[in-house]
Design a protein around this motif. Structure first.
Motif, mmCIF file in Angstrom:
data_model
loop_
_atom_site.group_PDB
_atom_site.id
_atom_site.type_symbol
_atom_site.label_atom_id
_atom_site.label_comp_id
_atom_site.label_asym_id
_atom_site.label_seq_id
_atom_site.Cartn_x
_atom_site.Cartn_y
_atom_site.Cartn_z
ATOM 1 N N UNK A 62 26.454 11.896 8.959
ATOM 2 C CA UNK A 62 25.481 10.851 9.236
ATOM 3 C C UNK A 62 26.079 10.006 10.446
ATOM 4 N N UNK A 63 25.419 9.161 10.962
ATOM 5 C CA UNK A 63 26.013 8.032 11.961
ATOM 6 C C UNK A 63 26.878 6.972 11.214
ATOM 7 N N UNK A 64 28.041 6.887 11.875
ATOM 8 C CA UNK A 64 28.867 5.577 11.354
ATOM 9 C C UNK A 64 29.183 4.718 12.489
ATOM 10 N N UNK A 65 29.741 3.642 12.122
ATOM 11 C CA UNK A 65 30.148 2.622 13.162
ATOM 12 C C UNK A 65 31.158 3.096 14.170
ATOM 13 N N UNK A 72 25.337 9.306 21.618
ATOM 14 C CA UNK A 72 23.971 8.478 21.982
ATOM 15 C C UNK A 72 23.175 8.023 21.007
ATOM 16 N N UNK A 73 23.260 8.905 19.627
ATOM 17 C CA UNK A 73 22.402 8.546 18.569
ATOM 18 C C UNK A 73 22.864 7.347 17.765
ATOM 19 N N UNK A 74 24.228 6.809 18.179
ATOM 20 C CA UNK A 74 24.898 5.901 17.163
ATOM 21 C C UNK A 74 24.449 4.559 17.593
ATOM 22 N N UNK A 80 24.239 5.266 9.054
ATOM 23 C CA UNK A 80 24.048 6.119 7.947
ATOM 24 C C UNK A 80 23.012 7.009 7.841
ATOM 25 N N UNK A 81 22.138 7.008 8.851
ATOM 26 C CA UNK A 81 21.063 8.085 8.843
ATOM 27 C C UNK A 81 21.658 9.616 9.251
ATOM 28 N N UNK A 85 18.400 14.027 11.716
ATOM 29 C CA UNK A 85 16.913 13.521 11.608
ATOM 30 C C UNK A 85 16.937 12.810 12.646
ATOM 31 N N UNK A 86 17.933 11.768 12.903
ATOM 32 C CA UNK A 86 17.774 10.672 14.002
ATOM 33 C C UNK A 86 17.890 11.221 15.486
#
Ligand SMILES: Cc1cc2nc3c(=O)[nH]c(=O)nc-3n(C[C@H](O)[C@H](O)[C@H](O)COP(=O)(O)O)c2cc1C
Length: 663
Positions: A62-65, A72-74, A80-81, A85-86
């Motif tokens: 999942x995306x983190x800071x 690109x998706x961050x 946290x997604x 999916x994102x």
């Protein structure tokens, strides 16, 4: 206004570089992408815009800071997604007709075959450290005759390796089978990038640590990787254009402005690769021994915003990075600052004056830092019982409250960027705008005297003579011996050897000599030992700067409060210089020696040093005027130049806090 999606219109601008038939062909192709992070997400979106119609994508993360610098998706909405999916959503927002097969799990032996079903090309975007999974996927691609490409983001460039059916395979090229993981990683890196174009500008080697599975990255490299990879995908799918396949590799580095095609028959078994591997192993184990600056852990008692203020305030400068302050957390919004000094052992800090300047700088920094948290910091100096004792420690009560105006102070962003540059700068003079801003920065009660143009050589000469006093006075030796930390890029409580301003030979000589005063004295007496450091650290940098300056008080500073105010002015001036893109170097010792002579303060038992200091004091007065010399509070130089790559850092906040329970 709602508009219907239409494939032909959406990707019509590709036509020209593609024929309509080629575009239609791309629409019918499926690409597999494992990993949607650093490069995978960008690959997916770029290939979607190229008009590819179907993807099989995999990611279990999942995306983190800490992904924000490059993925690109961050983004905040995706924090946290699941990346899967994102990124699927982002791709469908470009082409809602996409045929997506999603794998929300790691790719391994039990799902590889399904993952590669119907795939025309495999695009590798697995985490650099997922070396076993990568090996398995590439092997499966080779078995099934699927072209597979990896475009690695390296530094500020990309290295592309393409494996085509019937040509050299991934395993033949890299030779990873049966090797320990760390060796596999080294082989992967060297195989990817035989030219290693990025190596020369890795400014902080401690960021690379294969044991801890971390390495640095840039967004530029990810974007370049995607551009290079998508072009290869296009050529392979359309059967046109030259594709460099392994053992050929391509490395383009935008920072170096260089493009290199490498040819390594035998892959990592090639003699050049073996040699590169030997070097890489040595460099890696050296960088793995480097420690990273510690981040401050949360402290109880203190409000988290106050803790952020102290954490930033720590970056205030102090002579030899002594950080003569400790914080006592009294309540969530109340802190007592305990000041101390180094008068008992530092010849440059007799009576604690230099430390008091630093304390003033700290208080100013805390004021500015508070504005970043929407707070106001009110400071009261406490009159402690031993105010009259020569070694009393000043105390300050800081009370934080909500700021009426939550605009951050204009110098806030300069606090951490401010540093000391002891090396030569450019001789480009200061322009009127910068000078005016610096003149104004010191505030009421202070002004700035500039020594520019031809005067720089007079100051360089003064610094050269001054350094002779520093280097030949026995009382200064223990200070110089103890303040330098050798073999490090960053030092928490001293100066790293590389930040001193000497070249590597000078550093080695200094390290040898500093083991004893006898060695220093021998070098000084028989080998002209002061010449090299004086030329490198004083004379040349004294000539190569925009200007020297002295901050002067309206009246000669006498009390602690005078010096605190001067320290505040110093810090405003230094932060303003940083904000204006200038480098800064304090030149405090001539001012200190001149004040010792003027006030008759004994600082050494060596008569020759006193005589030289007397000459210095005279020269100092001749340059600045006797009246201004007596009112001087801070002497230094500024100029345009590069940011130092080695610097003093600070003790972690936890070590600066005296107690964390209510006092
Ligand atoms: C009052 C004061 C006096 C200083 N004097 C000198 C000096 O004479 N020479 C020097 O190289 N650096 C001097 N410095 C710079 C410190 O060594 C430096 O600020 C400290 O090591 C922290 O490094 P940084 O400024 O890069 O964060 C002085 C700093 C202060 C606050």
């Amino acid at each position: 206004m709602s508009m219907r999606f239409d494939y032909a219109t959406a990707f019509s601008r590709n036509i020209g570089w593609l024929t309509p038939t080629e575009q239609a062909l791309l629409r019918g192709r499926r690409i597999a992408i494992a990993g949607l992070g650093g490069v995978g997400g960008a690959h997916l979106l770029t290939l979607t815009r190229l008009g590819i119609g179907a993807f099989t994508i995999a990611d279990f993360d999942h995306f983190e800071l800490h992904n924000f610098n490059r993925q690109v998706g961050a983004t905040l909405p995706n924090l946290q997604r699941p990346k899967l999916d994102a990124m699927a959503e982002a791709a469908r927002n470009i082409n809602p007709e996409l045929d997506l097969r999603l794998f929300a799990e790691a790719i391994g032996s039990d799902n590889i075959e399904r993952f590669l079903d119907d795939v025309d090309i495999y695009v590798d975007s697995l985490d650099f450290f997922a070396v076993e999974a990568r090996r398995q996927v590439f092997a499966a691609c080779a078995r099934r005759g699927i072209p597979a490409i990896t475009a690695a983001p390296l530094g500020m460039g990309t290295a592309v390796l393409t494996f085509l059916p019937g040509r050299m395979s991934f395993e033949e090229y890299f030779g990873l089978e049966g090797k320990p993981e760390r060796e596999q990683l080294a082989r992967f890196l060297i195989g990817l990038s035989p030219a290693m174009l990025q190596r020369g500008y890795l400014v902080d080697p401690s960021a690379v640590n294969f044991i801890e599975r971390r390495g640095p990255s840039t967004p530029m490299a990810c974007d370049l990787a995607t551009g290079a990879l998508a072009s290869d995908v296009l050529k392979i799918l359309l059967g046109r254009g030259k594709v460099y396949a392994a053992p050929w590799g391509t490395h383009f580095d935008a920072y170096r402005n260089k493009l290199v095609h490498t040819w390594r028959p035998g892959g990592n078994r090639h003699p050049l690769q073996r040699l590169a591997l030997m070097v890489a192993r040595r460099i890696l184990s050296r960088s793995e021994k480097l420690s990273r600056p510690e981040r401050s852990a949360p402290l109880p008692v203190l409000d988290t915003r106050v803790q952020c203020v102290l954490d930033l305030g720590r970056w205030a400068p102090s002579g030899d990075n002594t950080q003569p302050w400790r914080f006592e957390a009294v309540g969530p919004l109340e802190v007592i600052v305990h000041g101390c000094d180094t008068r008992d052992h530092v010849i440059y800090d007799l009576f604690g004056r230099a430390s008091q300047l630093a304390l003033g700088g700290l208080l100013e920094t805390l004021d500015i830092a508070a504005s970043g948290e929407g707070l106001r910091c009110s400071c009261e100096r406490l009159a402690n019982v031993d105010d009259t004792s020569p070694d009393w420690h000043p105390l300050f009560r800081l009370q934080f409250s909500e700021a009426a105006d939550d605009t951050p102070h204009p110098l806030l962003r300069s606090i951490e960027a401010r540093c000391t540059q002891r090396r030569m700068m450019q001789r480009t003079p200061l322009d009127a705008r910068r000078k005016a801003a610096l003149d104004a920065s010191v505030g009421a009660g202070f002004s700035v005297i500039w020594l520019e143009g031809e005067q720089r050589s007079a100051v360089a000469k003064l610094l050269f003579r001054n350094a002779h006093v520093r280097l030949t006075t026995p009382e200064a030796y223990p200070v110089h011996r103890d303040i330098i930390e050798y073999g490090v890029q960053y030092s928490e409580d001293r100066l790293p050897d590389r930040a001193v301003g000497l070249d590597p030979i000078g550093v080695a000589l200094m390290k040898w000599a500093m083991r004893s005063w006898e060695r220093v004295n021998f070098l000084n007496t028989y080998c002209a030992g002061t010449w090299l450091p004086r030329i490198q650290l004083d004379w040349l940098p004294g000539l190569f700067c925009a200007a020297h300056f002295m901050i002067v008080a309206d009246t000669p500073p006498r009390t602690l409060d005078d010096r605190l105010a001067a320290g505040r002015a110093m810090q405003r001036f230094w932060l303003t210089a940083t904000q204006l893109g200038l480098q800064f170097q304090p030149e405090m010792t001539p001012l200190i020696f001149a004040s010792y002579i003027r006030e008759g303060i004994p600082f050494t038992g060596k008569q020759a040093s006193v005589d030289s200091a007397r000459w210095l004091a005279g020269e100092f007065e001749r340059l600045l005027g006797a009246d201004a010399a007596a009112r001087g509070v801070y002497f230094g130089r500024v100029g345009f130049g590069s940011v130092p790559q080695s610097r003093s850092t600070r003790l972690p906040l936890a070590k600066l806090v005296l107690n964390t329970t209510s006092a």
